[in-house]
Enzyme design. Sequence first.
Site, PDB file in Angstrom:
ATOM      1  N   GLU A  99       0.822  -1.048  -0.001  1.00  0.00           N
ATOM      2  CA  GLU A  99      -0.141  -0.118  -0.015  1.00  0.00           C
ATOM      3  C   GLU A  99       0.780   1.380  -0.101  1.00  0.00           C
ATOM      4  O   GLU A  99       1.986   1.253   0.396  1.00  0.00           O
ATOM      5  CB  GLU A  99      -0.885  -0.010   1.342  1.00  0.00           C
ATOM      6  N   ASP A 100       0.473   2.369  -0.181  1.00  0.00           N
ATOM      7  CA  ASP A 100       0.971   3.716  -0.127  1.00  0.00           C
ATOM      8  C   ASP A 100       1.047   4.251   1.100  1.00  0.00           C
ATOM      9  O   ASP A 100       1.674   4.760   1.714  1.00  0.00           O
ATOM     10  CB  ASP A 100       0.610   4.554  -1.303  1.00  0.00           C
ATOM     11  N   ASP A 103      -4.111   4.878   6.560  1.00  0.00           N
ATOM     12  CA  ASP A 103      -4.669   6.113   7.149  1.00  0.00           C
ATOM     13  C   ASP A 103      -5.584   5.756   8.090  1.00  0.00           C
ATOM     14  O   ASP A 103      -5.191   5.413   9.393  1.00  0.00           O
ATOM     15  CB  ASP A 103      -5.446   6.756   6.133  1.00  0.00           C
ATOM     16  N   PHE A 152      -2.132  16.532   4.775  1.00  0.00           N
ATOM     17  CA  PHE A 152      -2.504  15.819   3.470  1.00  0.00           C
ATOM     18  C   PHE A 152      -1.151  15.653   2.722  1.00  0.00           C
ATOM     19  O   PHE A 152      -0.960  16.660   1.988  1.00  0.00           O
ATOM     20  CB  PHE A 152      -3.634  16.680   2.883  1.00  0.00           C
ATOM     21  N   ARG A 165      -0.064  12.640  -8.685  1.00  0.00           N
ATOM     22  CA  ARG A 165       0.544  11.152  -8.403  1.00  0.00           C
ATOM     23  C   ARG A 165       1.995  11.007  -9.158  1.00  0.00           C
ATOM     24  O   ARG A 165       2.879  10.392  -8.573  1.00  0.00           O
ATOM     25  CB  ARG A 165      -0.421  10.127  -8.928  1.00  0.00           C
TER      26      ARG A 165
HETATM   27  C1  PRP Z   1      -5.932   5.288  -0.181  1.00  0.00           C
HETATM   28  C2  PRP Z   1      -4.737   4.460  -0.108  1.00  0.00           C
HETATM   29  C3  PRP Z   1      -5.266   3.227   0.598  1.00  0.00           C
HETATM   30  C4  PRP Z   1      -6.216   3.968   1.420  1.00  0.00           C
HETATM   31  C5  PRP Z   1      -5.698   4.337   2.783  1.00  0.00           C
HETATM   32  O1  PRP Z   1      -6.547   4.761  -1.520  1.00  0.00           O
HETATM   33  O2  PRP Z   1      -4.113   3.972  -1.253  1.00  0.00           O
HETATM   34  O3  PRP Z   1      -5.865   2.387  -0.052  1.00  0.00           O
HETATM   35  O4  PRP Z   1      -6.504   5.234   0.837  1.00  0.00           O
HETATM   36  O5  PRP Z   1      -6.807   4.864   3.621  1.00  0.00           O
HETATM   37  P1  PRP Z   1      -7.386   4.154   4.761  1.00  0.00           P
HETATM   38  O6  PRP Z   1      -6.317   3.672   5.676  1.00  0.00           O
HETATM   39  O7  PRP Z   1      -8.212   5.356   5.416  1.00  0.00           O
HETATM   40  O8  PRP Z   1      -8.481   3.105   4.152  1.00  0.00           O
HETATM   41  P2  PRP Z   1      -7.618   5.717  -2.283  1.00  0.00           P
HETATM   42  O9  PRP Z   1      -9.088   5.106  -2.087  1.00  0.00           O
HETATM   43  O10 PRP Z   1      -7.734   7.149  -2.244  1.00  0.00           O
HETATM   44  O11 PRP Z   1      -7.334   5.148  -3.683  1.00  0.00           O
HETATM   45  P3  PRP Z   1      -6.352   5.293  -4.809  1.00  0.00           P
HETATM   46  O12 PRP Z   1      -5.007   4.176  -4.274  1.00  0.00           O
HETATM   47  O13 PRP Z   1      -6.502   4.814  -6.129  1.00  0.00           O
HETATM   48  O14 PRP Z   1      -5.492   6.641  -4.835  1.00  0.00           O
END
Ligand code: PRP
Length: 180
Positions: A99-100, A103, A152, A165
């Site tokens: 994961e990136d 949160d 953010f 991105r």
């Molecule tokens: C982001 C990120 C994780 C998630 C983390 O994805 O890549 O998957 O949010 O947040 P959390 O811990 O509150 O669940 P996003 O839905 O923004 O999609 P993306 O990866 O396509 O940007």
Amino acid sequence: MRYKNVAKVLISEEEIIKRTNVLAKQITEDYKGEKLLLVCILRGASLFFADLVRKIDLDVNFDFMAVSSYGAGTSSSGEVRIIKDICEPVEGKNVILVEDIIDSGNTLQYLVRLLKQRNPKSIKIAALLDKPERREVSIQGDYIGFTIPNEFVVGYGLDYNEKYRNIPEVCVLKSEIYES
Ligand code: PRP
């Protein structure tokens, strides 16, 4: 133009590469002699995944999963929708979800529960960024790049409204952009 709305660089390209190499080395040692299925959670993790996997010196398979949170704006809601599932069976395999960012933790909690039902040998989490202040559920990463404050961030795969991105660093977005 891609830096227009950036307040500051939080993590430089050089720091990201250095830390990613350390994580890859740790994964290589931890899974010596084992096979590994690395799962990239699209789309935010794409750049981290690409940099991490090429430094892992093991017999690995890749797969990709796309999910979407039902929440709007800057935080996820806890409800997760599978847009694209992985193609590989996970039964009996060592799996690392890449994961990136962690949160609220809702996305990973959902994914770990889902994949555990498929009986992997083991399941772990690698995430470039961890924002523990925002956690809503009890989940933690096994391989974490950087623990960051509650700001953010965009860049290196992370977006705001699908932009930024392709910035090569992790940057803090100007607050007026997401507060307006
Ligand atoms: C982001 C990120 C994780 C998630 C983390 O994805 O890549 O998957 O949010 O947040 P959390 O811990 O509150 O669940 P996003 O839905 O923004 O999609 P993306 O990866 O396509 O940007």
